[in-house]
Design a protein around this motif. Sequence first.
Motif, PDB file in Angstrom:
ATOM      1  N   LYS A   1     -23.274  -3.677  33.913  1.00 34.30           N
ATOM      2  CA  LYS A   1     -22.346  -2.823  34.654  1.00 34.30           C
ATOM      3  C   LYS A   1     -22.728  -1.365  34.411  1.00 34.30           C
ATOM      4  N   GLY A   2     -22.834  -0.588  35.492  1.00 35.17           N
ATOM      5  CA  GLY A   2     -23.350   0.769  35.355  1.00 35.17           C
ATOM      6  C   GLY A   2     -24.836   0.767  35.058  1.00 35.17           C
ATOM      7  N   GLY A   3     -25.530  -0.277  35.515  1.00 30.89           N
ATOM      8  CA  GLY A   3     -26.920  -0.506  35.146  1.00 30.89           C
ATOM      9  C   GLY A   3     -27.864   0.609  35.519  1.00 30.89           C
ATOM     10  N   ALA A   4     -27.690   1.212  36.682  1.00 31.13           N
ATOM     11  CA  ALA A   4     -28.609   2.273  37.100  1.00 31.13           C
ATOM     12  C   ALA A   4     -28.537   3.465  36.144  1.00 31.13           C
ATOM     13  N   ALA A   5     -27.327   3.781  35.677  1.00 32.58           N
ATOM     14  CA  ALA A   5     -27.178   4.883  34.723  1.00 32.58           C
ATOM     15  C   ALA A   5     -27.806   4.513  33.378  1.00 32.58           C
ATOM     16  N   LYS A   6     -27.660   3.264  32.965  1.00 32.77           N
ATOM     17  CA  LYS A   6     -28.235   2.839  31.692  1.00 32.77           C
ATOM     18  C   LYS A   6     -29.759   2.792  31.762  1.00 32.77           C
TER      19      LYS A   6
ATOM     20  N   THR B   1     -34.428   7.597  39.259  1.00 30.06           N
ATOM     21  CA  THR B   1     -33.085   7.139  38.897  1.00 30.06           C
ATOM     22  C   THR B   1     -31.979   7.762  39.745  1.00 30.06           C
ATOM     23  N   LEU B   2     -32.141   9.016  40.134  1.00 27.21           N
ATOM     24  CA  LEU B   2     -31.070   9.656  40.920  1.00 27.21           C
ATOM     25  C   LEU B   2     -30.861   8.972  42.272  1.00 27.21           C
ATOM     26  N   PRO B   3     -31.903   8.716  43.060  1.00 29.00           N
ATOM     27  CA  PRO B   3     -31.688   7.978  44.316  1.00 29.00           C
ATOM     28  C   PRO B   3     -31.114   6.581  44.081  1.00 29.00           C
ATOM     29  N   ALA B   4     -31.554   5.915  43.001  1.00 33.22           N
ATOM     30  CA  ALA B   4     -31.035   4.572  42.713  1.00 33.22           C
ATOM     31  C   ALA B   4     -29.542   4.614  42.438  1.00 33.22           C
ATOM     32  N   MET B   5     -29.081   5.613  41.687  1.00 29.29           N
ATOM     33  CA  MET B   5     -27.657   5.705  41.379  1.00 29.29           C
ATOM     34  C   MET B   5     -26.825   6.052  42.607  1.00 29.29           C
TER      35      MET B   5
ATOM     36  N   SER C   1     -36.495  19.444  30.985  1.00 28.16           N
ATOM     37  CA  SER C   1     -36.767  19.740  32.394  1.00 28.16           C
ATOM     38  C   SER C   1     -37.800  18.780  32.972  1.00 28.16           C
ATOM     39  N   ALA C   2     -38.876  18.530  32.232  1.00 30.17           N
ATOM     40  CA  ALA C   2     -39.897  17.592  32.709  1.00 30.17           C
ATOM     41  C   ALA C   2     -39.329  16.190  32.827  1.00 30.17           C
ATOM     42  N   ASN C   3     -38.443  15.845  31.908  1.00 28.06           N
ATOM     43  CA  ASN C   3     -37.830  14.523  31.934  1.00 28.06           C
ATOM     44  C   ASN C   3     -36.972  14.345  33.179  1.00 28.06           C
ATOM     45  N   VAL C   4     -36.133  15.341  33.488  1.00 23.66           N
ATOM     46  CA  VAL C   4     -35.277  15.273  34.676  1.00 23.66           C
ATOM     47  C   VAL C   4     -36.125  15.155  35.935  1.00 23.66           C
ATOM     48  N   ALA C   5     -37.155  15.987  36.024  1.00 24.84           N
ATOM     49  CA  ALA C   5     -37.975  16.018  37.228  1.00 24.84           C
ATOM     50  C   ALA C   5     -38.714  14.705  37.455  1.00 24.84           C
ATOM     51  N   SER C   6     -39.148  14.047  36.372  1.00 21.20           N
ATOM     52  CA  SER C   6     -39.954  12.830  36.519  1.00 21.20           C
ATOM     53  C   SER C   6     -39.082  11.581  36.662  1.00 21.20           C
ATOM     54  N   THR C   7     -38.305  11.263  35.626  1.00 19.47           N
ATOM     55  CA  THR C   7     -37.477  10.056  35.718  1.00 19.47           C
ATOM     56  C   THR C   7     -36.363  10.224  36.749  1.00 19.47           C
ATOM     57  N   GLY C   8     -35.875  11.454  36.931  1.00 17.19           N
ATOM     58  CA  GLY C   8     -34.813  11.678  37.911  1.00 17.19           C
ATOM     59  C   GLY C   8     -35.226  11.379  39.332  1.00 17.19           C
ATOM     60  N   ALA C   9     -36.509  11.562  39.641  1.00 15.85           N
ATOM     61  CA  ALA C   9     -36.992  11.265  40.993  1.00 15.85           C
ATOM     62  C   ALA C   9     -36.784   9.805  41.352  1.00 15.85           C
TER      63      ALA C   9
END
Length: 597
Positions: free
Chosen positions: A208-213, A240-244, A230-238
């Motif tokens: 539950k809440g899997g995309a955030a985890k 995880t953010l659309p998935a969430m 900043s590098a972490n947000v830019a890379s993994t966020g590309a």
Amino acid sequence: MISGDTATSPFQRMAMLLLATALVVFHLGLVFSGLVPNLVSRPLHLALALPWIFIFAKGGLVTRVSGAILCVAGVAVCLWIAVNQSALSDQYGFLEGDFQFWLAGVLLLVVLEGARRAIGWPLPVVAALTLAYGMFGQHIPGEFGHSGTPLASFLGTLTIAEGGVWGSLTGVSVGVVAIFVIFGAVLNAGEAGQGFMNVAAAAAGRLKGGAAKVSVLSSALFGSISGSASANVASTGAITLPAMTRLGYPKKLAAAVEAVASSGGQIMPPLMGAGAFVMVELTRVPYTQIMAAALLPAVLYFFAVWVGINAYAKRYDLAGIDREDQPKARQVIITSAFFLVPFTVLLWGMFVARYTPQYAACIAILAGFALLFFNARGTFSIKEILLRLESAVLNSARQVSVIASIIVCASIIVGVLAITGLGVKITSLILSGSGGYLWPSLFLTALACLILGMEVPTTAAYVICVSVAGPALMQQGLEPLQAHLFVFWFALLSTITPPVCGAVFIAAGMIGENWLKVALSAMALGIGLYIIPLAMVANPAVLELAARPLPALLAAVKIGLGLGLVSFGVIGFRKPLQKLAAGGAGLLVIFVGGNLL
């Protein structure tokens, strides 16, 4: 700022590749070749970094022309010092003749302007004010003046001796930080990043809440090699953010999860945003001991984030990732090899073969380099391989150069503090302002770290704060490593705390949400960032995993229970009294029964 774009002409592209390759080979060669005089290796380190700061960067005609002039001047000074290091060592940090005065002035100007172009105004302004204090502080009345140092000795110590610009912090940048940055760039050029994502999705995607985890786990893993929020947000966020958002997560929550999870990269061993290696130099504590001490607090941070996500998942009824969208087991196993093999080599080198961290990292780099010739599809493409190799060397050069500009500029500040004794005076001010009590000193230091961290990168903020506040904390009973980790954690606060919160700004921009809404959610999710440094002081056993594993684990369980209550209380309950009761109970669990004196 340094441009991440490829060159606009074949000549410039070739020049970038050659210089980047030279930078990588130079730093690896230093580790394998044995001892090289510090006044050779450190100036050459800066000389190789300057083109990436001044020439291969965005800007108009004036910026490019002035950058080229400053780059040539800076490289010439660095090469002159390297060539003449034997003679300079006999001068004992005392400038001789007008020519050397000019060289010192040019070098300091290039370092200050290089830091400004790489990361903005605040750090070079602080360094320039510190320089002014060193030169003119004897005219300041009262205890904050100093007795004065001859200009030839003051500038010479900073520029032609192993102090100031060429001090021990620059040595850390040359010998250790650059190696681990290259290691991260090599892994990122291949499929290690996708491997992190797949492992995280397989482990937590169905929950539950899997995309955030998944975002939390992937950012924790990725942060171990990037060390940059900043590098972490830019890379993994590309990813995880659309998935969430696709699964119906509120935008402010999705961005907050990514910002908070990515900020944890700088406290997660082994890299810690270069902080671990700077800490080794400043504390003289072995790297493996620092890594062991930092591990449980980092795990506790991500545990608190996990609890907060569970609370949000209950509030918003957040679903896990659909089974068809999760990676297949075969895909997880294959892609995980791209980071497991280099990390296994790294850990084997450090803990089994007993190599130095930088030597072990060099061997791991070679393993990662070999993996660039393979992909998860099992196909062979020369073009793809060449692009990966290019990405590895170019990103290595860019990242090493930015860190070099930060550390060399911060070294000026540390050098002036040592020459003038200002650090001791600020320590006395903290001691008198806190009335000689530890906890007021901790809060004063935390406030200073938060304010300074808003203006300069975490590592630089940590170096400056620990130089002036660290001795005061140690005089009041903290162990050196305890004091350094406390300062380092609070230097990280500004990544999610308004008004300047870099990780939040990037995540909010990527998802198109108001940054202040994201920041408020991030502060609730990342509440461990505010509590755990204090918990490390109240429960010092949590830092003793290597020496006393059982007491360390018991302390971690105690802190974790309290953090869980605080995190769920802040997010899971709606009524203020419920929040207060759960939060208060959690704080009592954390701080009562520990070493509060």
